[in-house]
Write an enzyme that holds these catalytic residues in place. Structure first.
Site, short mmCIF file in Angstrom:
data_model
loop_
_atom_site.label_atom_id
_atom_site.label_comp_id
_atom_site.label_asym_id
_atom_site.label_seq_id
_atom_site.Cartn_x
_atom_site.Cartn_y
_atom_site.Cartn_z
N ASP A 87 0.80 -1.23 0.00
CA ASP A 87 0.00 0.00 0.00
C ASP A 87 0.83 1.27 0.00
O ASP A 87 0.30 2.35 -0.25
CB ASP A 87 -0.94 0.02 1.21
CG ASP A 87 -2.08 -0.97 1.08
OD1 ASP A 87 -2.54 -1.19 -0.06
OD2 ASP A 87 -2.51 -1.52 2.11
N ARG A 134 -1.83 4.68 9.38
CA ARG A 134 -0.88 4.12 8.41
C ARG A 134 -0.01 5.18 7.74
O ARG A 134 0.89 4.83 6.96
CB ARG A 134 -1.64 3.32 7.35
CG ARG A 134 -2.48 2.18 7.92
CD ARG A 134 -2.88 1.19 6.85
NE ARG A 134 -1.70 0.52 6.30
CZ ARG A 134 -1.74 -0.27 5.23
NH1 ARG A 134 -2.89 -0.49 4.61
NH2 ARG A 134 -0.63 -0.84 4.78
N ARG A 139 -10.32 4.03 0.23
CA ARG A 139 -8.90 4.34 0.45
C ARG A 139 -8.25 5.08 -0.72
O ARG A 139 -7.08 5.49 -0.61
CB ARG A 139 -8.12 3.04 0.71
CG ARG A 139 -8.65 2.19 1.87
CD ARG A 139 -8.28 2.75 3.22
NE ARG A 139 -8.69 1.87 4.30
CZ ARG A 139 -7.92 0.90 4.80
NH1 ARG A 139 -6.73 0.67 4.29
NH2 ARG A 139 -8.36 0.15 5.79
N HIS A 157 -10.11 -3.17 -1.50
CA HIS A 157 -9.29 -2.72 -2.62
C HIS A 157 -9.69 -3.43 -3.91
O HIS A 157 -10.28 -4.51 -3.87
CB HIS A 157 -7.81 -3.03 -2.36
CG HIS A 157 -7.18 -2.25 -1.26
ND1 HIS A 157 -6.38 -2.82 -0.30
CD2 HIS A 157 -7.20 -0.92 -0.99
CE1 HIS A 157 -5.95 -1.90 0.54
NE2 HIS A 157 -6.43 -0.73 0.14
N CYS A 214 -0.56 -7.95 -0.85
CA CYS A 214 -0.38 -6.89 0.14
C CYS A 214 1.01 -6.91 0.79
O CYS A 214 1.47 -5.89 1.32
CB CYS A 214 -1.42 -7.01 1.25
SG CYS A 214 -3.13 -7.01 0.68
#
Length: 258
Positions: A72, A91, A136, A166, A253
């Site tokens: 990400d 994050r 996101r 996602h 990921c």
């Protein structure tokens, strides 16, 4: 997130000692076993090495429970690494260490406010970047990515998605003109030019696969999906990532591959 060309490197990041405090799927209160998570991560990294990748390791940070989900933090397109700006406040600090590492390999650029984007929303197929518009990732970031990769010959294609974290949670590229997807989350006509593997509802999680140098890494526990992928002519390697699923993570990921 790879094309047909051979890839050489995988950025990976260790598991935080506070991974059990990561952002979890709604309604999922399952206990996370950090020791098991670290063992699964070790096996994942070992698999990438066996597939010919050199690991570029970033240390875990106990301040950042989700830091193992390194995908990400950056989008690699050709010689450019775009450092993301993540929407989740917990994050935001994850990108700094990854930017420092990638600067030794790529020209780095950054997404700026009001844009925000997670790398998990970016599906690269050859010279196309399909970008999921999710909670996101927003249009401002998509426009910035488009400008940043224009000189590299990449086409950016926004994808409206629903009912998923996602885009790559429900759709990944297997190689050789074939995508795998879980139905019901976006307009499938976007991928009309590709062969498709459609996963069953109960195996929807297995739509997140990782193609590496001619082989496909699949999550453990989804035999029907694995069989379908092999029927399309792909050799598969199974890796158990059950603890990462508890943190809303999948195979893609856990690395940035280039």
């Amino acid at each position: 997130m790879i094309n047909a060309k051979e890839v050489h490197f995988a950025v990976v990041r260790g598991v935080s000692g506070n991974y059990d405090q990561c952002i979890k799927p709604k309604g999922n209160n399952g206990r996370i076993d950090i020791q098991l998570t670290r063992e699964q991560h070790r096996r994942y990294c070992q698999t990438l090495q066996q597939l010919g990748l050199t690991l570029l390791q970033v240390d875990a940070d106990d301040r950042l429970p989700d830091c193992c989900f390194v995908e990400d933090t950056a989008i690699v397109a050709g010689e450019t690494a775009i450092i993301t700006r993540m929407q989740a406040p917990s994050r935001v600090l994850e990108t700094a260490a990854v930017k420092k590492l990638l600067a030794s390999y790529k020209t780095t650029r950054e997404i700026t406010s009001p844009g925000f984007i997670d790398g998990g929303d970016v599906l690269r197929i050859n010279n196309k970047l399909y970008i999921g518009l999710s909670e996101r990732t927003n249009q401002h970031a998509v426009a910035q990515v488009k400008a940043l990769v224009a000189d590299n010959g990449y086409e950016v294609i926004p994808v409206e998605i629903k009912g998923t974290l996602h885009l790559k949670t429900v759709c990944t590229y297997l190689g050789d003109g074939c995508v795998i997807m879980a139905p019901g989350h976006f307009d499938h006509n976007i991928f009309s030019g590709y062969r498709k593997v459609i996963v069953s509802g109960e195996e929807a999680y297995s739509a997140n696969c990782l193609a590496v140098n001619g082989k496909v890494v699949v999550p453990g526990g989804y035999p029907r999906t694995r069989e379908c992928i092999e029927k399309e002519g792909f050799a598969t390697v199974e890796v158990d990532i059950s603890e990462f699923r508890k943190g809303n993570g999948g195979l893609t990921c856990l690395s940035i591959i280039f």
